[in-house]
Design a protein around this motif. Structure first.
Motif, PDB file in Angstrom:
ATOM      1  N   LEU A  45       0.833  -1.209   0.000  1.00 47.70           N
ATOM      2  CA  LEU A  45       0.000   0.000   0.000  1.00 47.70           C
ATOM      3  C   LEU A  45       0.867   1.259   0.000  1.00 47.70           C
ATOM      4  O   LEU A  45       0.621   2.199  -0.763  1.00 47.70           O
ATOM      5  CB  LEU A  45      -0.907  -0.004   1.237  1.00 47.70           C
ATOM      6  N   PHE A  46       1.890   1.264   0.859  1.00 51.58           N
ATOM      7  CA  PHE A  46       2.775   2.421   0.939  1.00 51.58           C
ATOM      8  C   PHE A  46       3.466   2.678  -0.402  1.00 51.58           C
ATOM      9  O   PHE A  46       3.542   3.822  -0.873  1.00 51.58           O
ATOM     10  CB  PHE A  46       3.812   2.201   2.039  1.00 51.58           C
ATOM     11  N   ALA A  47       3.970   1.617  -1.035  1.00 49.25           N
ATOM     12  CA  ALA A  47       4.655   1.771  -2.327  1.00 49.25           C
ATOM     13  C   ALA A  47       3.691   2.269  -3.401  1.00 49.25           C
ATOM     14  O   ALA A  47       4.032   3.150  -4.205  1.00 49.25           O
ATOM     15  CB  ALA A  47       5.273   0.439  -2.743  1.00 49.25           C
ATOM     16  N   LEU A  48       2.467   1.734  -3.386  1.00 48.54           N
ATOM     17  CA  LEU A  48       1.493   2.102  -4.421  1.00 48.54           C
ATOM     18  C   LEU A  48       1.097   3.571  -4.324  1.00 48.54           C
ATOM     19  O   LEU A  48       1.106   4.307  -5.318  1.00 48.54           O
ATOM     20  CB  LEU A  48       0.259   1.210  -4.302  1.00 48.54           C
ATOM     21  N   VAL A  49       0.744   4.050  -3.109  1.00 52.60           N
ATOM     22  CA  VAL A  49       0.297   5.439  -2.989  1.00 52.60           C
ATOM     23  C   VAL A  49       1.467   6.409  -3.175  1.00 52.60           C
ATOM     24  O   VAL A  49       1.276   7.529  -3.646  1.00 52.60           O
ATOM     25  CB  VAL A  49      -0.403   5.696  -1.640  1.00 52.60           C
ATOM     26  N   THR A  50       2.677   5.985  -2.833  1.00 50.20           N
ATOM     27  CA  THR A  50       3.842   6.851  -3.065  1.00 50.20           C
ATOM     28  C   THR A  50       4.092   7.024  -4.554  1.00 50.20           C
ATOM     29  O   THR A  50       4.330   8.138  -5.038  1.00 50.20           O
ATOM     30  CB  THR A  50       5.090   6.274  -2.380  1.00 50.20           C
ATOM     31  N   LEU A  51       4.029   5.913  -5.315  1.00 51.23           N
ATOM     32  CA  LEU A  51       4.196   6.010  -6.763  1.00 51.23           C
ATOM     33  C   LEU A  51       3.081   6.856  -7.384  1.00 51.23           C
ATOM     34  O   LEU A  51       3.315   7.611  -8.341  1.00 51.23           O
ATOM     35  CB  LEU A  51       4.188   4.610  -7.383  1.00 51.23           C
ATOM     36  N   ALA A  52       1.872   6.763  -6.825  1.00 44.54           N
ATOM     37  CA  ALA A  52       0.744   7.526  -7.369  1.00 44.54           C
ATOM     38  C   ALA A  52       0.957   9.030  -7.233  1.00 44.54           C
ATOM     39  O   ALA A  52       0.371   9.814  -7.993  1.00 44.54           O
ATOM     40  CB  ALA A  52      -0.543   7.115  -6.657  1.00 44.54           C
ATOM     41  N   THR A  53       1.788   9.470  -6.266  1.00 41.42           N
ATOM     42  CA  THR A  53       2.020  10.904  -6.093  1.00 41.42           C
ATOM     43  C   THR A  53       2.821  11.509  -7.242  1.00 41.42           C
ATOM     44  O   THR A  53       2.893  12.734  -7.358  1.00 41.42           O
ATOM     45  CB  THR A  53       2.765  11.183  -4.774  1.00 41.42           C
ATOM     46  N   PHE A  54       3.424  10.657  -8.090  1.00 48.11           N
ATOM     47  CA  PHE A  54       4.195  11.174  -9.226  1.00 48.11           C
ATOM     48  C   PHE A  54       3.385  11.174 -10.517  1.00 48.11           C
ATOM     49  O   PHE A  54       3.868  11.618 -11.558  1.00 48.11           O
ATOM     50  CB  PHE A  54       5.475  10.334  -9.419  1.00 48.11           C
ATOM     51  N   VAL A  55       2.120  10.687 -10.457  1.00 54.27           N
ATOM     52  CA  VAL A  55       1.253  10.668 -11.640  1.00 54.27           C
ATOM     53  C   VAL A  55       0.579  12.023 -11.743  1.00 54.27           C
ATOM     54  O   VAL A  55      -0.604  12.203 -11.419  1.00 54.27           O
ATOM     55  CB  VAL A  55       0.230   9.522 -11.549  1.00 54.27           C
ATOM     56  N   THR A  56       1.337  12.988 -12.183  1.00 52.58           N
ATOM     57  CA  THR A  56       0.885  14.378 -12.275  1.00 52.58           C
ATOM     58  C   THR A  56       1.748  15.088 -13.298  1.00 52.58           C
ATOM     59  O   THR A  56       2.900  14.693 -13.513  1.00 52.58           O
ATOM     60  CB  THR A  56       0.996  15.066 -10.892  1.00 52.58           C
ATOM     61  N   PRO A  57       1.242  16.122 -13.964  1.00 46.29           N
ATOM     62  CA  PRO A  57       2.074  16.868 -14.930  1.00 46.29           C
ATOM     63  C   PRO A  57       3.336  17.446 -14.311  1.00 46.29           C
ATOM     64  O   PRO A  57       4.279  17.769 -15.023  1.00 46.29           O
ATOM     65  CB  PRO A  57       1.131  17.979 -15.409  1.00 46.29           C
ATOM     66  N   PHE A  58       3.360  17.583 -12.976  1.00 42.43           N
ATOM     67  CA  PHE A  58       4.503  18.221 -12.317  1.00 42.43           C
ATOM     68  C   PHE A  58       5.535  17.232 -11.817  1.00 42.43           C
ATOM     69  O   PHE A  58       6.618  17.634 -11.415  1.00 42.43           O
ATOM     70  CB  PHE A  58       4.003  19.078 -11.148  1.00 42.43           C
ATOM     71  N   GLY A  59       5.218  15.927 -11.824  1.00 43.77           N
ATOM     72  CA  GLY A  59       6.179  14.929 -11.385  1.00 43.77           C
ATOM     73  C   GLY A  59       6.683  15.200  -9.977  1.00 43.77           C
ATOM     74  O   GLY A  59       5.908  15.486  -9.068  1.00 43.77           O
ATOM     75  N   PRO A  60       7.995  15.142  -9.780  1.00 43.10           N
ATOM     76  CA  PRO A  60       8.554  15.357  -8.426  1.00 43.10           C
ATOM     77  C   PRO A  60       8.385  16.781  -7.915  1.00 43.10           C
ATOM     78  O   PRO A  60       8.546  17.032  -6.722  1.00 43.10           O
ATOM     79  CB  PRO A  60      10.038  15.010  -8.599  1.00 43.10           C
ATOM     80  N   GLU A  61       8.039  17.729  -8.805  1.00 47.14           N
ATOM     81  CA  GLU A  61       7.855  19.117  -8.357  1.00 47.14           C
ATOM     82  C   GLU A  61       6.693  19.239  -7.365  1.00 47.14           C
ATOM     83  O   GLU A  61       6.665  20.152  -6.546  1.00 47.14           O
ATOM     84  CB  GLU A  61       7.604  20.034  -9.555  1.00 47.14           C
ATOM     85  N   GLY A  62       5.740  18.309  -7.447  1.00 46.99           N
ATOM     86  CA  GLY A  62       4.639  18.335  -6.499  1.00 46.99           C
ATOM     87  C   GLY A  62       5.120  18.169  -5.071  1.00 46.99           C
ATOM     88  O   GLY A  62       4.605  18.812  -4.148  1.00 46.99           O
TER      89      GLY A  62
END
Length: 468
Positions: A45-62
């Protein structure tokens, strides 16, 4: 859900944080030799939601933005940001004066009282306790983080109470009392009492309050076709976004750098900063709530400036456009009834209109609104203050003095009444009475530099000795 959250708000990091708390609790149980059935699912669960935070036009900038939000509240924040309402320290006098703080204090107390006994017995859910503890630390850093703690602590309190009730064996009367207390706390915001206490014209319910956000204004702004950027008061930012109009600001101060934010805050009250803001953002229209800080600074300036024309006003707001940008809607008739309704329905509407008329130098209309408001019997202290000022603006000194005397008789520590009565007494040459009023004001606010300066001026004019 985490992808949606990541693309909606900078608080998306709470998702991985919560999953990480469950993982930490599972690892701790495994380390102590307990039966392990949660570590692998929690890690996934931790790995999945962490990877989901990069599914954005801003990538790591978020993530960089999320850390920016975290730095803007707390001990390390600049004094300027600490002065902003939502970023103010949680245990500052400003925050502790609000009912929100005491509700937060109650939740904090209940979280501690229900969690500690279960921790001692090893029955508390470690993952959820970790979430509440860390969000509790965040809540101490700034006022805006209080809600994060409350949202997590409330279900934990409910869970803990369910586990504790068999041990407590509370009498029926105690359970009934607790139930009534919770119902009363719930009714406080639902009934609108919370908003009345804080003098907000907002009320609980669906949609926008017609008193505060008249929908016909948005359509008029769209039809008018502002050439350039629209300047809006803070509270109208979200309103504009909702109706598809691009505002200059929308109250989320954390997205602005400090120098820009200082200019935005100073512009309504500083002619130089106002001109700089107009030039910087090519401002072609101004949208103001009548009873707002921005209106108090800008309305006296706009109504006398040939660069701006009032093209619309209603019970809540006014809309001004530049006169050097081609064809414009006809000027609004301030003497006529406001757009959208034949007459106000609530006291907030009368007061807002009275403020607008006073700031745009139409004291007779302001006086009519205040006379109608006084008859309603609500917010009498506020109404009497404004009524006295409107009478003074019209040169009705005797009526103004009578109003302020009534105000002082009903509210003996009202500084406005004392100041205005001193000014009126000075105007008719009664220096002794002016001095007496200012002495009373100084006794209430001994550190007020303006009151002291006026008092010393009166004492000097009378030929008296040094001030006490």
């Amino acid at each position: 859900l985490q992808v949606v959250w990541t693309n909606s708000h900078g608080l998306f990091v709470i998702g991985p944080f919560m999953a990480g708390c469950y993982l930490a609790a599972a690892l701790f149980r495994r380390f102590r030799g307990a039966e392990d059935g949660e570590t692998v699912p929690a890690a996934r669960l931790f790995a999945l939601v962490t990877l989901a935070t990069f599914v954005t036009p801003f990538g790591p900038e978020g993530w960089r933005y999320a850390f920016l939000l975290a730095r803007e509240a707390g001990p390390a924040a600049s004094e300027f940001f600490k002065s902003l309402a939502e970023l103010a320290p949680t245990f500052s006098p400003r925050t502790m004066a609000l009912p929100d703080f005491w509700a937060y204090g109650l939740v904090l107390l209940l979280a501690c009282l229900t969690t500690v006994p279960l921790l001692a017995r090893g029955k508390a859910h470690a993952g959820r306790v970790l979430i509440v503890v860390f969000l509790g630390v965040a809540a101490v850093s700034g006022r805006r983080n209080i809600s994060l703690f409350v949202l997590a602590a409330t279900p934990l309190i409910a869970e803990n109470t369910g586990l504790l009730l068999p041990l407590l064996r509370l009498p029926a009367a105690a359970k009934a009392g607790a139930t009534l207390l919770l119902l009363a706390l719930t009714w406080f915001p639902l009934s609108g009492s919370y908003y009345r206490w804080l003098n907000y014209p907002l009320r609980f319910g669906l949609g926008a309050s017609p008193t505060f956000f008249p929908s016909s204004l948005a359509e008029f702004v769209r039809r008018a076709g502002v050439r350039g950027q629209l300047y809006n008061g803070n509270y109208l930012g979200g309103f504009c976004l909702y109706h598809g109009i691009r505002p200059l600001v929308d109250g989320r101060w954390e997205v602005y750098d400090e120098s820009t934010l200082k200019m935005v805050f100073a512009a309504p009250f500083d002619e130089v900063e106002w001109r700089r803001l107009i030039a910087t953002y090519d401002v072609g229209g101004v949208l103001l709530l009548h009873d707002s800080p921005e209106a108090r600074g800008l309305l006296p300036r706009l109504h006398g400036d040939p660069l701006w024309r009032l093209v619309y006003y209603d019970k809540a707001a006014s809309f001004w456009m530049r006169t050097d940008r081609g064809s414009l809607p006809p000027a609004a008739d301030v003497a006529a009834l406001p757009a959208g309704a034949a007459s106000p329905r609530r006291i907030e509407e009368y007061l807002a209109l009275a403020t607008f008329y006073r700031l745009t130098a139409v004291p007779q209309s302001s006086l009519r609104c205040l006379d109608a408001t006084l008859a309603l019997g609500e917010k009498r202290e506020t109404v009497l203050e404004q009524l006295g000022r409107a009478q003074s603006d019209l040169g009705r000194s005797a009526e103004a003095e009578e109003t302020f005397r009534t105000l002082l008789a009903e509210h003996k520590t009202n500084i406005s009444a004392l100041n205005e009565l001193a000014f009126l007494a000075y105007g008719r040459g009664d220096l002794a009475r002016a001095e007496a009023y200012l002495r009373r004001a100084l006794a209430i606010r001994p550190q007020d530099a303006d009151i002291r300066a006026n008092y010393e001026r009166i004492v000097g004019a009378r030929g008296g000795g040094p001030s006490p």
